[in-house]
Design a protein around this motif. Structure first.
Motif, PDB file in Angstrom:
ATOM      1  N   LYS A 236       0.824  -1.211   0.000  1.00 50.60           N
ATOM      2  CA  LYS A 236       0.000   0.000   0.000  1.00 50.60           C
ATOM      3  C   LYS A 236       0.856   1.257   0.000  1.00 50.60           C
ATOM      4  CE  LYS A 236      -3.037  -0.501   3.326  1.00 50.60           C
ATOM      5  NZ  LYS A 236      -4.156  -0.758   4.239  1.00 50.60           N
TER       6      LYS A 236
ATOM      7  N   GLN B   5      -5.609  -1.375   8.505  1.00 52.36           N
ATOM      8  CA  GLN B   5      -6.884  -1.620   9.159  1.00 52.36           C
ATOM      9  C   GLN B   5      -7.111  -3.108   9.246  1.00 52.36           C
ATOM     10  OE1 GLN B   5      -9.751   0.403   6.808  1.00 52.36           O
ATOM     11  NE2 GLN B   5      -8.831   2.394   7.100  1.00 52.36           N
TER      12      GLN B   5
ATOM     13  N   ASN C 284      -2.681   3.378   6.664  1.00 54.46           N
ATOM     14  CA  ASN C 284      -3.290   3.003   7.939  1.00 54.46           C
ATOM     15  C   ASN C 284      -3.729   1.554   7.826  1.00 54.46           C
ATOM     16  OD1 ASN C 284      -4.563   2.887  10.373  1.00 54.46           O
ATOM     17  ND2 ASN C 284      -6.337   4.085   9.752  1.00 54.46           N
TER      18      ASN C 284
ATOM     19  N   ILE D 124      -5.043   2.733  -1.033  1.00 49.59           N
ATOM     20  CA  ILE D 124      -5.384   3.090   0.345  1.00 49.59           C
ATOM     21  C   ILE D 124      -6.861   3.464   0.441  1.00 49.59           C
ATOM     22  CG2 ILE D 124      -4.982   4.761   2.192  1.00 49.59           C
ATOM     23  CD1 ILE D 124      -2.075   4.874   1.294  1.00 49.59           C
ATOM     24  N   LYS D 125      -7.356   4.105  -0.604  1.00 46.88           N
ATOM     25  CA  LYS D 125      -8.753   4.527  -0.617  1.00 46.88           C
ATOM     26  C   LYS D 125      -9.552   3.649  -1.571  1.00 46.88           C
ATOM     27  CE  LYS D 125      -7.644   9.260   0.509  1.00 46.88           C
ATOM     28  NZ  LYS D 125      -7.706  10.634   0.111  1.00 46.88           N
ATOM     29  N   ARG D 126     -10.812   3.889  -1.595  1.00 48.00           N
ATOM     30  CA  ARG D 126     -11.717   3.144  -2.472  1.00 48.00           C
ATOM     31  C   ARG D 126     -11.311   3.323  -3.930  1.00 48.00           C
ATOM     32  NH1 ARG D 126     -18.158   2.981  -2.454  1.00 48.00           N
ATOM     33  NH2 ARG D 126     -18.421   2.377  -4.612  1.00 48.00           N
ATOM     34  N   VAL D 127     -11.363   2.237  -4.670  1.00 44.18           N
ATOM     35  CA  VAL D 127     -11.036   2.271  -6.096  1.00 44.18           C
ATOM     36  C   VAL D 127     -12.321   1.991  -6.855  1.00 44.18           C
ATOM     37  CG1 VAL D 127      -9.611   1.263  -7.913  1.00 44.18           C
ATOM     38  CG2 VAL D 127      -8.719   1.423  -5.589  1.00 44.18           C
ATOM     39  N   ASP D 128     -12.778   2.984  -7.598  1.00 39.88           N
ATOM     40  CA  ASP D 128     -14.022   2.848  -8.351  1.00 39.88           C
ATOM     41  C   ASP D 128     -13.738   2.398  -9.779  1.00 39.88           C
ATOM     42  OD1 ASP D 128     -15.805   3.626  -6.312  1.00 39.88           O
ATOM     43  OD2 ASP D 128     -15.339   5.725  -6.661  1.00 39.88           O
TER      44      ASP D 128
ATOM     45  N   ASN E   4       1.174   7.490   5.237  1.00 38.05           N
ATOM     46  CA  ASN E   4      -0.255   7.634   4.956  1.00 38.05           C
ATOM     47  C   ASN E   4      -0.997   6.305   4.962  1.00 38.05           C
ATOM     48  OD1 ASN E   4      -0.045  10.425   4.637  1.00 38.05           O
ATOM     49  ND2 ASN E   4       0.596  10.190   2.511  1.00 38.05           N
TER      50      ASN E   4
ATOM     51  N   ILE F 165      -0.123   3.845  -3.445  1.00 39.09           N
ATOM     52  CA  ILE F 165      -1.018   4.541  -2.517  1.00 39.09           C
ATOM     53  C   ILE F 165      -2.444   4.654  -3.036  1.00 39.09           C
ATOM     54  CG2 ILE F 165       0.829   5.808  -1.385  1.00 39.09           C
ATOM     55  CD1 ILE F 165       0.026   8.240  -3.079  1.00 39.09           C
ATOM     56  N   ARG F 166      -2.641   4.395  -4.288  1.00 35.48           N
ATOM     57  CA  ARG F 166      -3.999   4.442  -4.847  1.00 35.48           C
ATOM     58  C   ARG F 166      -4.913   3.434  -4.157  1.00 35.48           C
ATOM     59  NH1 ARG F 166      -8.246   5.828  -5.470  1.00 35.48           N
ATOM     60  NH2 ARG F 166      -9.454   5.941  -7.350  1.00 35.48           N
TER      61      ARG F 166
END
Length: 108
Positions: free
Chosen positions: A31, A80, A78, A38-42, A76, A35-36
């Motif tokens: 990650k 989880q 995290n 790390i967040k939701r990928v649509d 950046n 880094i893409r």
């Protein structure tokens, strides 16, 4: 006696803990490099699977070649905990799986 583990249980706990730390470290680095994720990928699942596989291959190439991994890449990230739905999990299944893994760990 409660609280006293057998040798098999101690070996199982050690190897499971080691595997979990290895996986968590690997996901953290992955990650950090990409880094893409790390967040939701649509995007369509079909395409996302291809992109994740490609990024895993690139990550492994970087690791094999001992490319530098910069600690600031993880700033950046995290980590989880993965939420696993337990609605369909039967307690006996978990015990069976643990016993199979224990036997596997003891054989190695």
């Amino acid at each position: 006696m409660k609280g006293v583990l057998t040798r098999k249980q101690r070996v199982f706990n050690y190897r499971l803990s080691h595997a979990r730390m290895t996986v968590e470290n690997t996901f953290g680095k992955w990650k950090g490099r990409f880094i893409r994720f790390i967040k939701r990928v649509d995007m369509e699942v079909k395409n996302l699977v291809i992109i994740v596989l490609a990024s895993c291959i690139l990550h492994n190439i970087c690791e094999v070649q001992n490319n530098n991994f910069l600690p600031q890449w993880e700033e950046n990230v995290n980590l989880q905990e993965l939420a696993v739905p337990t609605d369909d999990v039967v307690e006996e299944d978990g015990e069976d799986i643990r016993e199979i893994l224990t036997e596997f760990f003891m054989s190695g």
